[in-house]
Design a protein around this motif. Structure first.
Motif, mmCIF file in Angstrom:
data_model
loop_
_atom_site.group_PDB
_atom_site.id
_atom_site.type_symbol
_atom_site.label_atom_id
_atom_site.label_comp_id
_atom_site.label_asym_id
_atom_site.label_seq_id
_atom_site.Cartn_x
_atom_site.Cartn_y
_atom_site.Cartn_z
ATOM 1 N N TRP A 238 6.227 4.564 4.100
ATOM 2 C CA TRP A 238 5.856 5.956 5.065
ATOM 3 C C TRP A 238 4.662 5.154 5.269
ATOM 4 O O TRP A 238 3.891 5.764 5.968
ATOM 5 N N ASP A 241 4.149 3.725 8.913
ATOM 6 C CA ASP A 241 4.144 5.750 10.114
ATOM 7 C C ASP A 241 3.038 5.415 11.249
ATOM 8 O O ASP A 241 1.939 6.022 10.709
ATOM 9 N N GLN A 243 1.994 6.681 13.586
ATOM 10 C CA GLN A 243 1.832 8.726 13.155
ATOM 11 C C GLN A 243 1.232 8.368 12.516
ATOM 12 O O GLN A 243 0.047 9.553 13.292
ATOM 13 N N GLU A 246 -3.224 8.461 14.165
ATOM 14 C CA GLU A 246 -3.175 9.857 15.434
ATOM 15 C C GLU A 246 -4.354 10.931 13.942
ATOM 16 O O GLU A 246 -5.324 11.704 14.173
ATOM 17 N N TYR A 247 -3.955 10.641 12.740
ATOM 18 C CA TYR A 247 -5.101 11.394 11.344
ATOM 19 C C TYR A 247 -5.515 10.065 10.130
ATOM 20 O O TYR A 247 -7.228 11.446 9.981
ATOM 21 N N GLN A 266 12.440 1.532 15.796
ATOM 22 C CA GLN A 266 12.287 2.652 14.413
ATOM 23 C C GLN A 266 14.393 2.757 14.656
ATOM 24 O O GLN A 266 14.684 2.603 16.048
ATOM 25 N N HIS A 314 1.253 17.822 10.837
ATOM 26 C CA HIS A 314 1.622 17.338 12.221
ATOM 27 C C HIS A 314 3.424 18.513 11.746
ATOM 28 O O HIS A 314 4.515 18.015 12.489
ATOM 29 N N GLY A 319 6.304 19.036 14.298
ATOM 30 C CA GLY A 319 6.647 16.434 14.038
ATOM 31 C C GLY A 319 7.072 15.793 12.711
ATOM 32 O O GLY A 319 7.696 17.717 11.833
ATOM 33 N N TRP A 321 7.771 13.045 9.803
ATOM 34 C CA TRP A 321 7.175 11.239 9.011
ATOM 35 C C TRP A 321 8.860 11.126 9.315
ATOM 36 O O TRP A 321 9.265 11.457 8.447
ATOM 37 N N TYR A 322 8.338 9.312 9.076
ATOM 38 C CA TYR A 322 9.310 8.109 9.308
ATOM 39 C C TYR A 322 8.706 6.909 8.461
ATOM 40 O O TYR A 322 8.152 6.883 8.301
ATOM 41 N N ARG A 324 8.787 3.423 7.653
ATOM 42 C CA ARG A 324 9.656 2.597 8.734
ATOM 43 C C ARG A 324 9.358 0.974 8.312
ATOM 44 O O ARG A 324 8.477 1.377 7.058
#
Length: 332
Positions: A238, A241, A243, A246-247, A266, A314, A319, A321-322, A324
């Motif tokens: 995780w 990820d 994403q 963004e945070y 992905q 999120h 959304g 979470w993934y 990756r």
């Protein structure tokens, strides 16, 4: 008693019962008599040590859990010193929520039954004993995490992936990271070997410690396993990820770690909430529901850290979470 019947009788779900298919129980399973000393070697806290010793399975009193313990111990012994195949490793499933103390510790007894074998194997390979100690200390770490998340002693209420690999000589903890010897499959058969890099939940992810861990591991595996030349290092987590950018701040430890990898495309997931549960369990160290998270689950997530707040924000925005996969850019 065969292990499939045992798994059904103690209440494993049908999907989890399939994990025991093909496993034969060790008819000669012997649990160590010096278990207390071995548990100390594995970094187990005295309170967890006492709880496990009190939950020692007995073939007459606990026939179902004895069969399950024997089957898991047999799998570890069968795969001793083998690299992970390209198809990966399916972790040991969590036990039913109403499992007895014996059930909560069954997997731990299966691991402990193989401790002496893996110690001898690693000594023959030239692995320094401090590395062996750090590696098998995963057992103590899992027990601490189990007590923290579930409020009770054991290892059984969460799936186990790394500990079985640690006790068969496939996964090693070297410095900040753990590394799994993994076969690279391309075309017809094994084409090489990679090290799968993991991040144990042992504190902050310091960049220098991470780099030193990788460098030490690469040189060490060249000596310990010269027949397995390393073609690269890969990580699935995780933490990779994109994403998260963004945070989190670009100079945060997580983003600095992520920047060292080339992230692979992905893959589609059959369960879009799988990554949510992984981050919740491994990143936030919270109990994880079996299905998608509800508003009530999110309400119960503390909001003390940036990661905790990002996790909830999120998901509330619709959304997911993934986990990756990435290839380490520089490692040799």
């Amino acid at each position: 008693m065969d292990v499939l019947s045992a798994a059904e009788r103690v209440g494993f779900a049908k999907r989890d019962q399939t994990r025991f298919e093909g496993l034969d129980g060790k008819t000669d399973l012997r649990l160590p008599e010096d278990a207390e000393e071995l548990l100390a070697y594995c970094g187990v806290h005295p309170a967890d040590r006492d709880a496990m010793l009190a939950a020692r399975p007995d073939p007459d009193r606990d026939p179902e859990w004895w069969a399950i313990t024997a089957a898991l111990a047999g799998e570890v012994e069968r795969d001793l010193d083998l690299a992970l195949p390209p198809t990966g490793f399916k972790g040991w499933p969590a036990v039913p929520g109403d499992a007895s103390p014996v059930g909560l510790f069954a997997a731990a007894w299966a691991l402990l039954a193989n401790l002496q074998r893996v110690r001898e194997l690693q000594a023959q390979r030239g692995v320094p004993e401090p590395v062996t100690v750090s590696t098998v200390a995963a057992l103590g770490g899992v027990m601490q995490t189990h007590r923290h998340i579930f409020g009770c002693a054991g290892v059984g209420l969460m799936p186990l992936w790394s500990p079985p690999l640690r006790f068969r000589g496939t996964d090693y903890e070297i410095g900040r990271h753990a590394f799994t010897r993994t076969q690279l499959g391309m075309g017809d058969g094994v084409s090489g070997y990679v090290l799968s890099l993991h991040i144990p939940p042992s504190g902050r992810l310091d960049a220098q410690e991470s780099e030193e861990s990788v460098a030490t591991a690469v040189e060490s595996f060249k000596r310990w396993y010269p027949e397995e030349p390393i073609a690269g290092l890969v990580c699935h987590s995780w933490l990779l990820d994109p994403q998260l950018a963004e945070y989190l701040r670009p100079d945060s430890n997580i983003m600095r770690f992520q920047s060292r990898f080339d992230i692979l495309p992905q893959l589609p997931s059959e369960d879009p909430a799988e990554g949510d549960r992984e981050l919740m369990r491994l990143g936030l160290h919270l109990p994880v529901p079996e299905d998608q998270l509800t508003d009530e689950d999110l309400d119960n997530v503390p909001q003390d850290t940036t990661l905790q707040r990002a996790f909830v924000k999120h998901l509330r925005a619709g959304g997911h979470w993934y986990g990756r996969t990435g290839m380490l850019k520089t490692w040799s």
